[in-house]
Design an enzyme around this catalytic site. Structure first.
Site, PDB file in Angstrom:
ATOM      1  N   GLU A   3       0.834  -1.208   0.000  1.00 24.57           N
ATOM      2  CA  GLU A   3       0.000   0.000   0.000  1.00 24.57           C
ATOM      3  C   GLU A   3       0.874   1.265   0.000  1.00 24.57           C
ATOM      4  O   GLU A   3       2.096   1.197   0.140  1.00 24.57           O
ATOM      5  CB  GLU A   3      -0.949  -0.029   1.197  1.00 24.57           C
ATOM      6  CG  GLU A   3      -2.241  -0.798   0.923  1.00 24.57           C
ATOM      7  CD  GLU A   3      -3.133  -0.111  -0.123  1.00 24.57           C
ATOM      8  OE1 GLU A   3      -2.999   1.101  -0.355  1.00 24.57           O
ATOM      9  OE2 GLU A   3      -3.942  -0.830  -0.737  1.00 24.57           O
ATOM     10  N   HIS A   4       0.211   2.392  -0.098  1.00 24.57           N
ATOM     11  CA  HIS A   4       0.881   3.690  -0.211  1.00 24.57           C
ATOM     12  C   HIS A   4       1.872   3.926   0.937  1.00 24.57           C
ATOM     13  O   HIS A   4       1.593   3.620   2.094  1.00 24.57           O
ATOM     14  CB  HIS A   4      -0.147   4.815  -0.239  1.00 24.57           C
ATOM     15  CG  HIS A   4      -0.965   4.916   0.998  1.00 24.57           C
ATOM     16  ND1 HIS A   4      -0.639   5.744   2.029  1.00 24.57           N
ATOM     17  CD2 HIS A   4      -2.080   4.262   1.382  1.00 24.57           C
ATOM     18  CE1 HIS A   4      -1.515   5.615   2.996  1.00 24.57           C
ATOM     19  NE2 HIS A   4      -2.411   4.713   2.630  1.00 24.57           N
TER      20      HIS A   4
END
Lengths: 222, 222, 222
Positions: free
Chosen positions: B140-141
């Site tokens: 994820e980010h």
């Protein structure tokens, strides 16, 4: 020609929403409207152009006619939406769907939806307005996702699953076929949901159990 | 024109590394360097051309100027790397990223990385050198992945997760947002990580608990 | 030119099978053969053309020379297959693989296979006849999947895993590398399989435990 849009929200959601919009290539982001970030600040290459209460003025100044709410909390997305619509009842919202997103036959997509890379919406699914789908969420055939709901990364909803408004099914959850999850319910990460869940609860575990009740508008993100 | 590379390692990792390199189409594999396989043996269509200690001679003979370490164990990848660099300090390593891999904005990719089909690196992630990502790993980010770490198939790292050097997050693990996993730590298959984990432990379960400590250079693959 | 095929089964499997076939664009579906739906009924835009016992007549009338069994239950797929082959020993079956499906080097694909969006078959896998793979199933390198087996959405089979005939590995299961699951065995949703499982059992949990034995031809879908 790309149409101009504005994004509402300069927080955690902004970076990946911009990534999706740039890759999709349908919209030109003229700026960000945020209630906290300084006006004129540059976030990921885009300018904070003002506050939401000045939306009418900003529309004229920046020439956009639609927007997207880039905020992770489900209830806050609704609050922003409602405030916008109160000012401008015809304001239009767009979707941001990563080019890798797969949408099957007979899928009904609402508006204001964000879907990150690798999401799959299988045939017959109905996807509500202002919903959010993180990386690789898998929505099986004939699911129904209520407005303002969110489905986190890697979560798998079996066929004919229904998710209520404002509910959040978090990271890597499995929901077995044909179950219903009520409104404003949160399912904790990694859970296996084997029975339907009512409105207004927090549930998690394997199998998921109801841990406590939840208030309306209660936040679920840290 | 494709540039010539050599692969270090003729074991389990070789088959899918070749698959990725062939599909990516950037490199021409001139052969395999392995310490066990007979010289001249053909593995998946490619010849074992020699031993690592003869690297300088092999470079002249086969005309490659870069390579990739195709070995699954995180510590052994480092040992091979260090031995190569001791001989040839300027030896260059390439990445092998399956064409289906998605890399978002502002992702910093190191060198010597292998990422199998379906991996997703979200915006803002920092990916260390000589890391390995199996099928469908979702980063994820704003995650940070340390050098020589490995993330197995279907594993989901939430936003802002940090993984230390040499650590192995195995099959279908979920790591909740903003947690840190230390160095040389192994997370067992199917685990849900809800709290940060220190260096040098084996942890698993739902939620993941520390089971025992781990030695430096301890192997985790059977 | 597209070749004509018929689908056997007008139930739950039909909608997404049609979606796959339309996107793949290799076959023209001339109609559906089903034992329950009224002849002449239109399902997702395709007509129910008759009963299986009249297959020879229907072939002549509709000009198809191959088919696909679009039924979810593993044993019923076999029963339909056997009845077809008894009538027409040379009847040919095709595969329906969503265009997003990734198939690595040296993968052996059987016939009569359905694979939904996002499935990944890694190098060296052997995939049996009349198998079914739901959304995003990940089959690691060198797996072997027996005939009439099914792998549900999001399920991850580690390297060198073997799945026996008629077995069903359901939603978001993790099977650790090198394990064997016997024939006619069902693994419940969300399970982590850490030890091999014999024939004819239902197992689930984390780690998966044997819950009870199963009869041959026992159904597993509700």
């Amino acid at each position: 020609m790309k149409s101009n849009i504005v994004l509402f929200g300069g927080g955690n959601h902004l970076q990946y929403s911009l990534d999706i919009i740039e890759r999709e290539g349908k919209y030109n982001v003229v700026g960000i409207i945020d209630s906290v970030q300084p006006i004129g600040a540059i976030l990921f290459g885009y300018k904070v152009i003002g506050r939401q209460e000045n939306l009418s003025v900003l529309i004229t100044e920046y020439g956009f006619d639609a927007g997207l709410i880039t905020v992770g909390d489900n209830w806050i997305r609704m609050a922003i939406h409602d405030a916008i619509i109160e000012q401008l009842p015809n304001f239009r919202f767009v979707n941001a769907l990563h080019p890798s997103v797969i949408i099957g036959n007979n899928v009904q997509m609402g508006t204001g939806i964000i879907a990150m890379a690798g999401c799959i919406f299988n045939p017959g699914a109905k996807v509500g307005d202002f919903t959010f789908f993180a990386t690789g969420a898998q929505i099986e055939h004939d699911c129904e996702i209520g407005d303002y709901a969110s489905i986190s990364a890697g979560t798998i909803l079996g066929g004919h699953v229904k998710i209520g408004k404002f509910s959040a099914v978090t990271l890597n959850v499995t929901v077995v076929d044909r179950l219903t999850i009520g409104e404003n319910t949160v399912v904790g990460a990694g859970s296996l949901v084997t029975k339907s869940l009512p409105d207004n609860v927090l549930a998690y575990g394997m199998p998921a159990k109801i841990i406590r009740s939840r208030e309306a508008r209660e936040r679920f993100l840290k």
